[in-house]
Design a protein around this motif. Structure first.
Motif, short mmCIF file in Angstrom:
data_model
loop_
_atom_site.label_atom_id
_atom_site.label_comp_id
_atom_site.label_asym_id
_atom_site.label_seq_id
_atom_site.Cartn_x
_atom_site.Cartn_y
_atom_site.Cartn_z
N ALA A 14 0.84 -1.20 0.00
CA ALA A 14 0.00 0.00 0.00
C ALA A 14 0.87 1.25 0.00
CB ALA A 14 -0.93 -0.01 1.21
N VAL A 17 2.29 1.89 -3.45
CA VAL A 17 1.27 2.44 -4.35
C VAL A 17 1.01 3.90 -4.02
CG1 VAL A 17 -1.20 2.32 -4.95
CG2 VAL A 17 0.17 0.23 -4.87
N ALA A 18 0.87 4.20 -2.73
CA ALA A 18 0.62 5.58 -2.32
C ALA A 18 1.77 6.50 -2.73
CB ALA A 18 0.41 5.64 -0.80
N HIS A 21 1.89 7.11 -6.54
CA HIS A 21 0.83 8.00 -7.03
C HIS A 21 0.79 9.34 -6.29
CE1 HIS A 21 -0.47 4.09 -8.61
NE2 HIS A 21 -0.89 4.82 -9.62
N GLN A 23 0.37 10.01 -3.14
CA GLN A 23 -0.75 10.08 -2.22
C GLN A 23 -0.36 9.82 -0.76
OE1 GLN A 23 -3.66 7.23 -3.73
NE2 GLN A 23 -4.84 8.94 -4.57
N TRP A 27 -3.09 9.33 2.17
CA TRP A 27 -3.18 8.09 2.93
C TRP A 27 -3.01 8.36 4.42
CZ3 TRP A 27 -3.57 2.67 2.07
CH2 TRP A 27 -3.96 2.34 0.77
N ARG A 71 -9.62 5.05 -4.51
CA ARG A 71 -9.62 3.72 -5.12
C ARG A 71 -8.55 2.79 -4.56
NH1 ARG A 71 -7.89 6.36 -10.03
NH2 ARG A 71 -5.69 5.96 -10.31
N TYR A 72 -7.37 3.32 -4.23
CA TYR A 72 -6.32 2.44 -3.72
C TYR A 72 -6.60 2.03 -2.27
CZ TYR A 72 -4.06 3.97 -7.97
OH TYR A 72 -3.80 4.25 -9.28
N ASN A 75 -9.18 -0.55 -2.65
CA ASN A 75 -8.59 -1.80 -3.14
C ASN A 75 -7.92 -2.57 -2.00
OD1 ASN A 75 -9.44 -1.12 -5.69
ND2 ASN A 75 -7.41 -0.61 -6.46
#
Length: 180
Positions: A14, A17-18, A21, A23, A27, A71-72, A75
């Motif tokens: 996670a 991914v954050a 992107h 984010q 997060w 969305r993440y 997910n």
């Protein structure tokens, strides 16, 4: 609190991914929501209820975390749900926070005092430590009356003990050693 195993791997994925992107700040804000979700007994009861189909559970997650920006996060929650790992959500949050703090260079400092400090004193000390360590500091304070006075400062793995209790113990050892 170090988290290992599966929860840490989910957190690492996670986090990647954050970060990818851009984010991380987003997060960080969502972690509070995730913690509340993980602690909510009604949510836990709903998630663990085998009579409720997975699709219905996913729909609830969709309503709780709507929109493309979520969305993440969504997910991650669905993945935990699908893989029967919902019970590890709290540990995933803890591990994600650890990764975020590590990424930002935040150092953990624990200050133990014999008496409570005023919030202004704690903040002044936090700023001074951050300046001396050239890193952001997360300062936790605890009170231990058995120290008698002084402080114990734990910075990462190092302990600086300037407590009256330790000074008296050392003095006692010296006196006993000198008498022998």
């Amino acid at each position: 609190m170090a988290v290992a195993g599966v929860a840490k791997r989910y957190a690492q994925a996670a986090f990647a991914v954050a970060k990818e992107h851009g984010q991380l700040d987003f997060w960080e804000q969502r972690l509070t929501d995730l913690e509340a979700l993980a602690r909510d007994s009604a949510v836990e009861e709903f998630i663990q209820n085998p009579a409720i189909p997975l699709e219905a559970k996913v729909q609830v997650i969709d309503r709780l975390f709507p929109g493309d920006e979520n969305r993440y996060v969504r997910n991650l929650l669905v993945l935990l749900l699908e893989r029967g790992r919902w019970h590890q959500l709290r540990d995933v949050v803890v591990a994600f926070r650890e990764l975020l703090r590590e990424h930002r260079g935040v150092i953990d400092v624990e200050l133990v005092t014999a008496v409570p400090l005023e919030p202004s004193e704690v903040e002044r000390l936090r700023r001074e430590l951050a300046q001396r360590l050239s890193r952001p500091v997360e300062l936790r304070t605890t009170v231990d009356p058995e120290l008698l006075g002084g402080v114990v400062l734990k910075i990462g793995d190092e302990v600086f003990d300037a407590s009256v209790r330790t000074q008296l113990t050392n003095l006692r050892r010296q006196l006993v050693g000198a008498a022998a």
